[in-house]
Scaffold this motif. Sequence first.
Motif, PDB file in Angstrom:
ATOM      1  N   PRO A  42       0.806  -1.225   0.000  1.00 59.47           N
ATOM      2  CA  PRO A  42       0.000   0.000   0.000  1.00 59.47           C
ATOM      3  C   PRO A  42       0.843   1.280   0.000  1.00 59.47           C
ATOM      4  O   PRO A  42       0.504   2.233  -0.703  1.00 59.47           O
ATOM      5  N   ALA A  43       1.949   1.306   0.762  1.00 60.08           N
ATOM      6  CA  ALA A  43       2.774   2.520   0.801  1.00 60.08           C
ATOM      7  C   ALA A  43       3.413   2.760  -0.560  1.00 60.08           C
ATOM      8  O   ALA A  43       3.375   3.867  -1.103  1.00 60.08           O
ATOM      9  N   GLU A  63       9.380  -4.848  -7.364  1.00 61.79           N
ATOM     10  CA  GLU A  63       8.632  -5.739  -6.467  1.00 61.79           C
ATOM     11  C   GLU A  63       9.157  -7.151  -6.700  1.00 61.79           C
ATOM     12  O   GLU A  63       9.220  -7.614  -7.835  1.00 61.79           O
ATOM     13  N   ARG A  65       7.767  -9.938  -5.871  1.00 58.39           N
ATOM     14  CA  ARG A  65       6.696 -10.834  -6.334  1.00 58.39           C
ATOM     15  C   ARG A  65       6.671 -10.841  -7.860  1.00 58.39           C
ATOM     16  O   ARG A  65       7.013  -9.858  -8.486  1.00 58.39           O
ATOM     17  N   ALA A  74      -4.384  -6.964   4.931  1.00 60.51           N
ATOM     18  CA  ALA A  74      -5.245  -5.918   5.492  1.00 60.51           C
ATOM     19  C   ALA A  74      -6.592  -5.883   4.786  1.00 60.51           C
ATOM     20  O   ALA A  74      -6.707  -6.273   3.629  1.00 60.51           O
ATOM     21  N   ASP A  75      -7.585  -5.442   5.513  1.00 62.01           N
ATOM     22  CA  ASP A  75      -8.898  -5.277   4.898  1.00 62.01           C
ATOM     23  C   ASP A  75      -9.652  -4.071   5.459  1.00 62.01           C
ATOM     24  O   ASP A  75     -10.633  -3.635   4.892  1.00 62.01           O
ATOM     25  N   GLY A  76      -9.220  -3.532   6.601  1.00 61.13           N
ATOM     26  CA  GLY A  76      -9.946  -2.419   7.224  1.00 61.13           C
ATOM     27  C   GLY A  76      -9.466  -1.095   6.656  1.00 61.13           C
ATOM     28  O   GLY A  76      -8.289  -0.767   6.739  1.00 61.13           O
ATOM     29  N   GLN A 140      -6.897  -5.918   0.711  1.00 60.89           N
ATOM     30  CA  GLN A 140      -5.714  -5.110   0.378  1.00 60.89           C
ATOM     31  C   GLN A 140      -5.344  -5.245  -1.111  1.00 60.89           C
ATOM     32  O   GLN A 140      -4.924  -4.277  -1.741  1.00 60.89           O
ATOM     33  N   PHE A 166      15.224  -6.269  -4.354  1.00 57.62           N
ATOM     34  CA  PHE A 166      16.238  -5.363  -3.804  1.00 57.62           C
ATOM     35  C   PHE A 166      17.220  -6.187  -2.973  1.00 57.62           C
ATOM     36  O   PHE A 166      16.811  -7.000  -2.138  1.00 57.62           O
ATOM     37  N   ASP A 340       5.206  -0.483   6.930  1.00 57.72           N
ATOM     38  CA  ASP A 340       5.687  -1.504   7.864  1.00 57.72           C
ATOM     39  C   ASP A 340       7.210  -1.516   7.963  1.00 57.72           C
ATOM     40  O   ASP A 340       7.756  -2.059   8.917  1.00 57.72           O
ATOM     41  N   GLY A 352      -2.448  -0.573   9.993  1.00 61.11           N
ATOM     42  CA  GLY A 352      -1.166  -0.649   9.288  1.00 61.11           C
ATOM     43  C   GLY A 352      -1.226  -0.166   7.855  1.00 61.11           C
ATOM     44  O   GLY A 352      -0.446   0.698   7.445  1.00 61.11           O
ATOM     45  N   MET A 353      -2.134  -0.722   7.083  1.00 60.08           N
ATOM     46  CA  MET A 353      -2.225  -0.317   5.679  1.00 60.08           C
ATOM     47  C   MET A 353      -2.585   1.158   5.584  1.00 60.08           C
ATOM     48  O   MET A 353      -2.052   1.892   4.744  1.00 60.08           O
ATOM     49  N   ASN A 354      -3.486   1.598   6.458  1.00 57.52           N
ATOM     50  CA  ASN A 354      -3.953   2.983   6.395  1.00 57.52           C
ATOM     51  C   ASN A 354      -2.822   3.968   6.673  1.00 57.52           C
ATOM     52  O   ASN A 354      -2.626   4.933   5.938  1.00 57.52           O
TER      53      ASN A 354
HETATM   54  P1  FAD Z   1       3.714  -4.491   2.654  1.00 59.80           P
HETATM   55  O1  FAD Z   1       2.261  -4.555   2.407  1.00 59.80           O
HETATM   56  O2  FAD Z   1       4.320  -5.544   3.487  1.00 59.80           O
HETATM   57  O3  FAD Z   1       4.402  -4.471   1.232  1.00 59.80           O
HETATM   58  C1  FAD Z   1       5.800  -4.613   1.087  1.00 59.80           C
HETATM   59  C2  FAD Z   1       6.087  -5.084  -0.333  1.00 59.80           C
HETATM   60  O4  FAD Z   1       7.480  -5.081  -0.540  1.00 59.80           O
HETATM   61  C3  FAD Z   1       5.608  -6.499  -0.596  1.00 59.80           C
HETATM   62  O5  FAD Z   1       4.845  -6.528  -1.771  1.00 59.80           O
HETATM   63  C4  FAD Z   1       6.887  -7.293  -0.702  1.00 59.80           C
HETATM   64  O6  FAD Z   1       6.782  -8.390  -1.603  1.00 59.80           O
HETATM   65  C5  FAD Z   1       7.850  -6.252  -1.222  1.00 59.80           C
HETATM   66  N1  FAD Z   1       9.238  -6.541  -0.881  1.00 59.80           N
HETATM   67  C6  FAD Z   1       9.729  -6.925   0.313  1.00 59.80           C
HETATM   68  N2  FAD Z   1      11.051  -7.085   0.249  1.00 59.80           N
HETATM   69  C7  FAD Z   1      11.405  -6.786  -1.026  1.00 59.80           C
HETATM   70  C8  FAD Z   1      12.653  -6.803  -1.722  1.00 59.80           C
HETATM   71  N3  FAD Z   1      13.807  -7.138  -1.107  1.00 59.80           N
HETATM   72  N4  FAD Z   1      12.678  -6.455  -3.018  1.00 59.80           N
HETATM   73  C9  FAD Z   1      11.521  -6.108  -3.664  1.00 59.80           C
HETATM   74  N5  FAD Z   1      10.314  -6.117  -3.055  1.00 59.80           N
HETATM   75  C10 FAD Z   1      10.263  -6.440  -1.751  1.00 59.80           C
HETATM   76  N6  FAD Z   1      -3.692  -2.944   8.139  1.00 59.80           N
HETATM   77  C11 FAD Z   1      -4.800  -2.167   8.030  1.00 59.80           C
HETATM   78  O7  FAD Z   1      -4.681  -0.959   7.802  1.00 59.80           O
HETATM   79  N7  FAD Z   1      -6.046  -2.679   8.163  1.00 59.80           N
HETATM   80  C12 FAD Z   1      -6.231  -4.000   8.434  1.00 59.80           C
HETATM   81  O8  FAD Z   1      -7.367  -4.454   8.535  1.00 59.80           O
HETATM   82  C13 FAD Z   1      -5.101  -4.848   8.567  1.00 59.80           C
HETATM   83  N8  FAD Z   1      -5.239  -6.175   8.783  1.00 59.80           N
HETATM   84  C14 FAD Z   1      -4.129  -6.963   8.837  1.00 59.80           C
HETATM   85  C15 FAD Z   1      -4.288  -8.313   9.077  1.00 59.80           C
HETATM   86  C16 FAD Z   1      -3.176  -9.147   9.178  1.00 59.80           C
HETATM   87  C17 FAD Z   1      -3.380 -10.571   9.485  1.00 59.80           C
HETATM   88  C18 FAD Z   1      -1.868  -8.611   9.027  1.00 59.80           C
HETATM   89  C19 FAD Z   1      -0.657  -9.500   9.138  1.00 59.80           C
HETATM   90  C20 FAD Z   1      -1.706  -7.269   8.762  1.00 59.80           C
HETATM   91  C21 FAD Z   1      -2.820  -6.426   8.694  1.00 59.80           C
HETATM   92  N9  FAD Z   1      -2.704  -5.072   8.455  1.00 59.80           N
HETATM   93  C22 FAD Z   1      -3.810  -4.267   8.402  1.00 59.80           C
HETATM   94  C23 FAD Z   1      -1.372  -4.486   8.274  1.00 59.80           C
HETATM   95  C24 FAD Z   1      -1.068  -4.249   6.800  1.00 59.80           C
HETATM   96  O9  FAD Z   1      -1.189  -5.424   6.045  1.00 59.80           O
HETATM   97  C25 FAD Z   1       0.323  -3.688   6.667  1.00 59.80           C
HETATM   98  O10 FAD Z   1       0.510  -2.666   7.615  1.00 59.80           O
HETATM   99  C26 FAD Z   1       0.545  -3.115   5.277  1.00 59.80           C
HETATM  100  O11 FAD Z   1       0.474  -4.109   4.290  1.00 59.80           O
HETATM  101  C27 FAD Z   1       1.889  -2.426   5.201  1.00 59.80           C
HETATM  102  O12 FAD Z   1       2.048  -1.892   3.923  1.00 59.80           O
HETATM  103  P2  FAD Z   1       3.491  -1.669   3.335  1.00 59.80           P
HETATM  104  O13 FAD Z   1       3.281  -1.117   1.966  1.00 59.80           O
HETATM  105  O14 FAD Z   1       4.298  -0.900   4.292  1.00 59.80           O
HETATM  106  O15 FAD Z   1       4.173  -3.115   3.283  1.00 59.80           O
END
Ligand code: FAD
Length: 619
Positions: A42-43, A63, A65, A74-76, A140, A166, A340, A352-354
Motif C-alpha cells: 500500500p505505501a 517488487e 513478487r 489488510a482489509d480495514g 488489500q 532489492f 511496515d 497498518g495499511m492505512n
Molecule cells: P507491505 O504490504 O508488506 O508491502 C511490502 C512489499 O514489498 C511487498 O509486496 C513485498 O513483496 C515487497 N518486498 C519486500 N522485500 C522486497 C525486496 N527485497 N525487493 C523487492 N520487493 C520487496 N492494516 C490495516 O490498515 N487494516 C487491516 O485491517 C489490517 N489487517 C491486517 C491483518 C493481518 C493478518 C496482518 C498480518 C496485517 C494487517 N494489516 C492491516 C497491516 C497491513 O497489512 C500492513 O501494515 C501493510 O500491508 C503495510 O504496507 P506496506 O506497503 O508498508 O508493506
Amino acid sequence: MQFHHHGYVSHDPRVLPAEGIGLDRPADLPDEMDVLIVGSGPAGMLLAAQMSQFPTVSTRIIEKREGRLELGQADGIQPRSVETFQAFGFAPRIIAEAYNIGWMNFWGPDPEHPENIIRTSRTEDYGYKISEFPHLIVNQARVLDYFAEAALHGPGRIEPDYGVEFLGLTVRDEGAFPVEVRVRQVADGSERTIRAKYVAGCDGARSGVREAIGRKHVGAMAAHAWGVMDVLVNTDFPDWRTKCAINAEAGNILHIPREGGYLSRVYVDLGAVAEGDNRQVRHTPLEDVIRKANEILHPYTLDVKQVAWHSVYEVGHRVTDGFDDALDADRHPRVFLTGDACHTHSAKAGQGMNVSMQDGFNLGWKLGHVLTGRAPQQLLSTYAAERRPVAQQLIDFDREWSSLMARKPEEISDPQELAAFYLGTAEFPSGFMTQYEPSMIVDGSSRQELATGFPLGKRFKSAQVTRVSDGNVQHLGHHARADGRWRVYAFADADASALASWADAVEPLFACFTPQDGDVDAVFDVKAIYQQGHDEFEFTDAPALFRPQTGPLGLTDWEKVYAAAPTVWCQEDIFETRGISREGAVVVVRPDQYVAAILPLNAVDRLSAFLEGALLPAS
Ligand code: FAD
C-alpha cells in the motif's frame, strides 16, 4: 471530474494524457532513475500513483513478487483512506465493492450462564459524524489494484517492475544519482547495479532497505498470539454480518464481515505465548483455530465451509529509530522508509495499511516538488519529522487497544468499557487525528480563529458548497485531486471587496512560483467561496484569478467559484459549519490535503513569506 480541457476525449477520461517520461517509458528497468520505490504494498503503490502525477520525474517501482498480490492481509479501510482514494479518483468504485461498517457490537459472558455469550452493547461505528466517507472492509489486493490503475493512468504511466528483488544499497556523496542499488532478477537470478537520486523503502516489516541504511526496529513482541482466518461459513450467530468484539470465558474474537456478503475475517485469541516458544505458536494448525473459535462463540456454532486465507501471528510493537538515512542534521536524506518498514503493530486496530498509505502520500508530493525544482531539498527532511510522531502515536494506541481486546472477562469491570473506548478514541483510528507541527510547510503564525473548523496541521475537512456556474452542490474538498498541486481556498468577506483586492495582489505572487510554460494553476489551484447565494451574482463577475484559462486551448475553468448561502439542495453554510470569519479568510492546503496556513485576506505579505519559505520561484 473535469476533462476535455485538452480537447475532446471520447475514451475513458480517467486515463490522463501521457506526458514526459510517460510518453516513451522504457519497458526494462533503466540504469538510472530519479526515484526508486522498493516494494509494491500500500505505501509503495500510493507513492507510485502520486509520482505518476510528476511525469518529468523518472520513477520506477520494483517488487520481488512475480505479479499482482492476490491474497492480501489488510482489509480495514479507515475513512481518511477513503478520502485519500477520492483524491486518487477511485473512492466511488471501491465503496461500491466494499463492506461498509456502520455498527460495532460487543459480546460478553451471560451472567446467568457464563459459558454462553450474549450481546452486551451495540454502538455506531466510529466513521459516523467524523467524516462523510465510510469505514470500509475490502481486500488489500483490491486497494493495490486501484492504485496500480491510478499509477498507470497518470501522465507518468508508471507500472511495477515485478520479479525484481532489492539486495542492498550504498549512498555515495557525489554524482547525479548518488544511491547505488543492487537488484536481482528473480526469474534467472542475474544481478545488476542501478542508480537513483532517491530511494523509498516500502518493502514491509522485514525491510532490506531499513537494514541497508542501518536503521533499527525498536520495540518488542507482546508475547500474545492470534489466529486469523478469512472464512465462508454457515452459522446461527446472529451478528455474523456485523463487526463484533467478543469477550468470552473461553477467549476473545474480533469478527469482521468482509466484502461480497458471505466472507468474514475472524481474529481468534490464542492466548499468551509461553516463554521460549521460539515462534512455535505460528505453526498452530488451522483446525485448532477453528475449534477455539467455536468454543468462544458458544452456544453458537461455526460450520466452516471454506478457508480463503489464514495465518497465526504474534503481536509486536516496533518503531524504527529513524525514517530516513540522514543520521546527522546537516545531511539531506536520500533514502526514506515508509509503512511496515518503519512501524509494525497488531492488526486488530486495522491501522497498518492505512497509516502506510499516508506515509506514501506525505512523501510523494515532497519528492515531486524537490525533483521538479518547486521546493528546496530541505523539504524532504520534513517527511521523517512529520511521520515518525504519527507512528509512535499509532503504536501507543494499538498497544492499548490490543491489550484491551485480549483481556479476560474477569478483568473487565464494566461491559460497556470496550465500546466506550472504541467510540471515545474514534478520531484516531478513523485517521483524522494526525496534526503536523509548525514547520516550513505548516505556518505557525496562522490565525486559527479565522477558520476554527480547519485546524492548522490537520487534514482539510470538506464541507458542502454550491458551484456558482451551475448551481450544483459540491463537497469542496472532494474536488482536490492528488495531482501534486496546492489548494488555496479564499473565503470572501461580506461584500467581497477584500476578496477582490486579495485576488489582484496574489496573482503575481502565485505566478512567481508557477512555470511559465505550464497552466497558470499548475502549482496553486485557487478557489473562491462567497457568502452569498449562487444566484446573487454572476460567475463572470468573479476576479480573473478564479476563472483561469488553462490547457492547450486556453479554456476558461468554470469550477473554481462557489457560494455558501444554503439552498434547497445544500442546507449547510460552510462559513457556519467550519467557523469561518465573516471578514473572510485564506486557507492554504498542501498537496496531501493538510492545512498549511490560515491567514486574513489582507495578509498577502504573510502569505508571500510562507510560500517563499516552502517553495522555490519557478525558473
Ligand atoms: P507491505 O504490504 O508488506 O508491502 C511490502 C512489499 O514489498 C511487498 O509486496 C513485498 O513483496 C515487497 N518486498 C519486500 N522485500 C522486497 C525486496 N527485497 N525487493 C523487492 N520487493 C520487496 N492494516 C490495516 O490498515 N487494516 C487491516 O485491517 C489490517 N489487517 C491486517 C491483518 C493481518 C493478518 C496482518 C498480518 C496485517 C494487517 N494489516 C492491516 C497491516 C497491513 O497489512 C500492513 O501494515 C501493510 O500491508 C503495510 O504496507 P506496506 O506497503 O508498508 O508493506
